[in-house]
Design a protein around this motif. Structure first.
Motif, PDB file in Angstrom:
ATOM      1  N   GLN A   1      10.172   0.839   0.986  1.00 40.10           N
ATOM      2  CA  GLN A   1       8.141   1.691   1.090  1.00 40.10           C
ATOM      3  C   GLN A   1       8.156   1.783  -0.519  1.00 40.10           C
ATOM      4  OE1 GLN A   1       7.297   2.714   4.051  1.00 40.10           O
ATOM      5  NE2 GLN A   1       9.026   0.981   4.677  1.00 40.10           N
TER       6      GLN A   1
ATOM      7  N   ASP B   1       0.255  -1.074   0.181  1.00 37.28           N
ATOM      8  CA  ASP B   1      -0.073   0.303   0.000  1.00 37.28           C
ATOM      9  C   ASP B   1       1.080   1.561  -0.026  1.00 37.28           C
ATOM     10  OD1 ASP B   1      -2.284  -1.537   0.412  1.00 37.28           O
ATOM     11  OD2 ASP B   1      -2.340  -1.307   2.602  1.00 37.28           O
ATOM     12  N   PRO B   2       0.617   2.450  -0.215  1.00 40.30           N
ATOM     13  CA  PRO B   2       0.859   3.498  -0.567  1.00 40.30           C
ATOM     14  C   PRO B   2       1.349   3.800   1.285  1.00 40.30           C
ATOM     15  CG  PRO B   2      -0.496   4.323  -2.273  1.00 40.30           C
ATOM     16  CD  PRO B   2      -1.030   2.221  -1.116  1.00 40.30           C
ATOM     17  N   GLY B   3       2.693   4.362   1.154  1.00 42.88           N
ATOM     18  CA  GLY B   3       3.160   4.782   2.667  1.00 42.88           C
ATOM     19  C   GLY B   3       3.341   3.813   3.645  1.00 42.88           C
ATOM     20  N   SER B   4       3.185   2.087   3.066  1.00 46.74           N
ATOM     21  CA  SER B   4       3.888   1.260   3.768  1.00 46.74           C
ATOM     22  C   SER B   4       5.364   0.769   3.098  1.00 46.74           C
ATOM     23  CB  SER B   4       2.666   0.272   3.317  1.00 46.74           C
ATOM     24  OG  SER B   4       1.358   0.999   4.487  1.00 46.74           O
TER      25      SER B   4
ATOM     26  N   ARG C   1       4.391   7.436  -0.355  1.00 48.31           N
ATOM     27  CA  ARG C   1       2.482   7.455  -0.220  1.00 48.31           C
ATOM     28  C   ARG C   1       2.335   7.939  -1.146  1.00 48.31           C
ATOM     29  NH1 ARG C   1      -0.581   7.391   4.235  1.00 48.31           N
ATOM     30  NH2 ARG C   1       1.151   6.553   5.626  1.00 48.31           N
TER      31      ARG C   1
END
Length: 240
Positions: A106, A51-54, A109
């Motif tokens: 990462q 996921d974005p930001g993960s 995000r």
């Protein structure tokens, strides 16, 4: 003796963490002897959705060749030496962990896009050495079978790896288009998307075909498809 075995997508080990979902063709999450579960040189083959930001927080690697194939989105990495980089869809990254590196991966995000990443691990020729990253663009459309990563003599891959017994190939195929997968003692065909036929075998997205001494094989797209194929000339050794 030759043999081949399909590993269906549904039979992979599935693990979900905070913001990350991984489908594992080899056992990975937990305490495993990677060599004991290897096929040829392939120790790890993870199909990750991030996921974005993960992503994966700072963690340690040693004596591993890690090849990252980005299908959608992008992955940012940084490590304990201050090295940073970005790998986008259509690119490959090879990391030689060498004597040891702490790094983090990462999905920024700001992308707003779920990243899909295939990450594959192999043993190095020799332990130790300085950690190193290598990244390259790998266009596939209309190019047949493309040599993505290898350390085999006489090859000209997009990125070099410190493993002289393996080569990663990729192809993007239109319906009815075929490629010949090189003969090798061990092969690992993975369908990234779409569907292909290999002889009487039919494989869809997420399916893998593991081969032993089968000779060259022809993969034909029955739907628009993207495939990855590891050509491997030795079996990894168990640490036990």
């Amino acid at each position: 003796m030759s043999e081949s075995r399909i590993v269906p997508a549904a039979d992979r080990t599935h693990w979900r963490g905070e913001g990350i979902y991984t489908r594992q063709s080899m056992p990975f999450t937990g305490n495993f002897d990677l060599g004991e579960n290897a096929h040829g040189q392939l120790l790890v083959h993870n199909d990750d959705l991030i996921d974005p930001g993960s992503g994966v927080d700072r963690h340690f690697h040693r004596d591993a060749e890690i090849v990252t194939w980005v299908i959608a989105g992008e992955v940012h990495h940084d490590d304990s030496s201050g090295e940073t980089g970005l790998v986008r869809a259509g690119q490959v990254q090879a990391m030689s962990a060498g004597s040891g590196v702490n790094h983090r991966e990462q999905n920024p995000r700001a992308t707003g896009v779920v990243a899909r990443v295939i990450q594959m691990w192999l043993p190095p020729n020799e332990p130790g050495g300085e950690p190193e990253y290598r990244t390259a663009d790998v266009p596939l459309d209309g190019r047949g079978l493309v040599l993505v990563a290898s350390g085999m003599a006489g090859r000209d891959p997009a990125v070099a790896i410190n493993n002289d017994a393996a080569a990663l190939h990729a192809a993007r195929l239109a319906v009815g288009e075929s490629v010949v997968l090189p003969a090798a003692p061990y092969g690992h065909l993975f369908v990234v998307s779409g569907a292909v036929a290999v002889g009487d075998d039919r494989l869809g997205e997420g399916d893998a075909l593991r081969t032993v001494h089968t000779g060259a094989l022809t993969a034909t797209a029955t739907e628009p498809a993207e495939i990855l194929f590891w050509e491997m000339h030795a079996q990894a050794v168990s640490a036990r």
